[in-house]
Scaffold this motif. Structure first.
Motif, PDB file in Angstrom:
ATOM      1  N   ALA A 112       0.472  -0.293  -4.304  1.00  0.00           N
ATOM      2  CA  ALA A 112      -0.343  -1.437  -4.720  1.00  0.00           C
ATOM      3  C   ALA A 112      -1.291  -1.085  -5.863  1.00  0.00           C
ATOM      4  CB  ALA A 112      -1.127  -1.971  -3.513  1.00  0.00           C
ATOM      5  N   ILE A 116      -5.924  -5.104 -13.134  1.00  0.00           N
ATOM      6  CA  ILE A 116      -6.984  -5.678 -12.320  1.00  0.00           C
ATOM      7  C   ILE A 116      -7.943  -4.603 -11.834  1.00  0.00           C
ATOM      8  CG2 ILE A 116      -5.777  -5.548 -10.100  1.00  0.00           C
ATOM      9  CD1 ILE A 116      -8.029  -8.373 -11.386  1.00  0.00           C
ATOM     10  N   CYS A 124      -8.770  -9.630  -6.682  1.00  0.00           N
ATOM     11  CA  CYS A 124      -7.881  -8.545  -6.284  1.00  0.00           C
ATOM     12  C   CYS A 124      -6.837  -9.034  -5.286  1.00  0.00           C
ATOM     13  CB  CYS A 124      -8.706  -7.403  -5.684  1.00  0.00           C
ATOM     14  SG  CYS A 124      -7.785  -5.899  -5.349  1.00  0.00           S
ATOM     15  N   GLY A 160      -6.337  -8.128 -17.216  1.00  0.00           N
ATOM     16  CA  GLY A 160      -6.878  -8.509 -15.912  1.00  0.00           C
ATOM     17  C   GLY A 160      -7.506  -9.880 -15.929  1.00  0.00           C
ATOM     18  N   SER A 177      -1.337  -2.140 -10.045  1.00  0.00           N
ATOM     19  CA  SER A 177      -2.423  -3.094 -10.298  1.00  0.00           C
ATOM     20  C   SER A 177      -3.457  -2.535 -11.263  1.00  0.00           C
ATOM     21  CB  SER A 177      -3.103  -3.473  -8.969  1.00  0.00           C
ATOM     22  OG  SER A 177      -2.160  -3.896  -8.018  1.00  0.00           O
ATOM     23  N   LYS A 178      -3.045  -1.691 -12.193  1.00  0.00           N
ATOM     24  CA  LYS A 178      -3.995  -1.069 -13.105  1.00  0.00           C
ATOM     25  C   LYS A 178      -4.827  -2.074 -13.905  1.00  0.00           C
ATOM     26  CE  LYS A 178      -1.784   3.438 -13.698  1.00  0.00           C
ATOM     27  NZ  LYS A 178      -1.165   4.381 -14.651  1.00  0.00           N
ATOM     28  N   LEU A 222       2.567  -9.082  -6.055  1.00  0.00           N
ATOM     29  CA  LEU A 222       3.442  -7.904  -5.992  1.00  0.00           C
ATOM     30  C   LEU A 222       4.642  -8.196  -5.104  1.00  0.00           C
ATOM     31  CD1 LEU A 222       0.763  -5.069  -5.597  1.00  0.00           C
ATOM     32  CD2 LEU A 222       1.875  -5.853  -7.689  1.00  0.00           C
ATOM     33  N   TYR A 252      -6.040  -5.928   0.281  1.00  0.00           N
ATOM     34  CA  TYR A 252      -4.617  -5.669   0.584  1.00  0.00           C
ATOM     35  C   TYR A 252      -4.180  -6.314   1.897  1.00  0.00           C
ATOM     36  CZ  TYR A 252      -0.331  -3.221   1.772  1.00  0.00           C
ATOM     37  OH  TYR A 252       0.957  -2.939   2.143  1.00  0.00           O
ATOM     38  N   PHE A 276      -4.038 -10.895  -7.031  1.00  0.00           N
ATOM     39  CA  PHE A 276      -3.099 -10.014  -7.729  1.00  0.00           C
ATOM     40  C   PHE A 276      -2.149  -9.334  -6.747  1.00  0.00           C
ATOM     41  CE2 PHE A 276      -1.587  -6.248  -9.861  1.00  0.00           C
ATOM     42  CZ  PHE A 276      -1.317  -6.698 -11.137  1.00  0.00           C
ATOM     43  N   PHE A 277      -2.670  -8.884  -5.619  1.00  0.00           N
ATOM     44  CA  PHE A 277      -1.823  -8.238  -4.616  1.00  0.00           C
ATOM     45  C   PHE A 277      -0.750  -9.193  -4.094  1.00  0.00           C
ATOM     46  CE2 PHE A 277      -5.187  -4.891  -3.284  1.00  0.00           C
ATOM     47  CZ  PHE A 277      -4.797  -4.095  -4.339  1.00  0.00           C
ATOM     48  N   ILE A 324      -4.984 -12.806 -15.498  1.00  0.00           N
ATOM     49  CA  ILE A 324      -4.194 -12.861 -14.274  1.00  0.00           C
ATOM     50  C   ILE A 324      -4.318 -14.241 -13.645  1.00  0.00           C
ATOM     51  CG2 ILE A 324      -4.060 -12.017 -11.889  1.00  0.00           C
ATOM     52  CD1 ILE A 324      -4.765  -9.287 -12.966  1.00  0.00           C
TER      53      ILE A 324
END
Length: 292
Positions: free
Chosen positions: A188, A195, A158, A284, A192-193, A165, A98, A161-162, A287
């Motif tokens: 977040a 991933i 991860c 996922g 992000s379910k 957002l 994150y 993907f963040f 992505i």
């Protein structure tokens, strides 16, 4: 309105389907053979009569596996490692990815450079063993979790993907007084379910199949995970523990049959869990494949 397909598209789809079906059959044949062997008699296995169907069907091999205390002890150790290790992996991956997904973080590029460096160069076995030993983790289940606490590849997935957002959501949360940790777990992670499920699958399967770390760091038999016990049974051809606990009535058992039954017991949990998270895994895995 029905769209007319080009002959080249039909040929391509037909060839693609044929290749996929052929690959699936080639993958399934060894698994079906293992299942058939686990239910077959000793004579059929010795004479190599077992193909894709059991010969001399019986349950004695599975009875011996389930009546073996070491199997259940190893299964318990594996469950502990998978559950605790996966929770640790997810917590560290999310809380690291994150902040690194924010372009305003100072030193972000340097940290990412070190992370990518670990994808290219791995720590040698001897230094890793010495570190684990110096931390007093030999012959503990922590030795199977701490060295694998975070995976750089999963971290980058991860992080990617963040980045996708909308930043406006986090700015609105800051205006409402939400802390950074609150934005991670309330915004977040829920968004992000796909991933999250994918990474949980990656980490849990990694822990479930990991026997090499246990081979290096575990010498006590009561701490062996299931995969190390399976390695002892199959690779070292050591089924004396099961045969010693078998009853005299179980005359249909054989070392090879016990090995195959143990392989199926170690494989079945993953096969049962995967269908329930398959749709999330597909999302996922895709992505980043489509860009706007």
């Amino acid at each position: 309105m029905k769209i007319k397909r080009h002959p080249g598209e039909i040929v391509f789809d037909t060839c693609n389907a044929f290749v996929l079906v052929l690959a699936s059959v080639l993958i399934l044949i060894p698994l079906v053979h293992v299942v058939a062997s686990s239910f077959s008699s000793t004579g059929a296995l010795i004479q190599a009569e077992v193909g894709l169907w059991p010969v001399g069907f019986h349950w004695d091999n599975y009875k011996a596996v389930f009546n073996n205390d070491m199997v259940w002890n190893s299964f318990r150790n594996t469950i502990i490692v998978v559950v605790v290790g996966t929770l640790m992996n997810m917590a560290l991956t999310v809380t690291t990815a994150y902040p690194l997904s924010k372009p305003y973080l100072r030193g972000r590029k340097i940290v990412l450079l070190f992370i990518v460096f670990t994808l290219i160069f791995y720590a040698p076995i001897i230094p890793t063993y010495l570190v684990v030993k110096s931390l007093g983790m030999l012959n503990t289940l922590w030795a199977l979790m701490i060295p694998l606490a975070i995976n750089a590849f999963n971290l980058l997935i991860c992080l990617t993907f963040f980045r996708s957002l909308p930043e406006e959501l986090f700015e609105a949360a800051r205006v409402d007084g939400v802390s950074e940790f609150g934005m991670v777990w309330k915004i977040a992670v829920p968004l992000s379910k796909p991933i999250m499920y994918t990474l949980m699958l990656f980490y849990s399967v990694q822990h479930w199949n990991n026997y090499y770390s246990a081979l290096l760091f575990i010498t006590k038999q009561d701490l062996r995970p299931l995969q190390l016990y399976l390695y002892t049974i199959v690779a070292q051809n050591n089924v004396s523990e099961m045969l010693a606990q078998a009853t005299e009535a179980s005359t249909g058992m054989s070392p090879q049959g016990l090995q195959m039954a143990t392989v199926m017991v170690a494989t079945l949990p993953v096969l049962l869990i995967y269908p329930f998270i398959q749709k999330h895994f597909v999302k996922g895995a895709l992505i980043g494949s489509v860009k706007e």
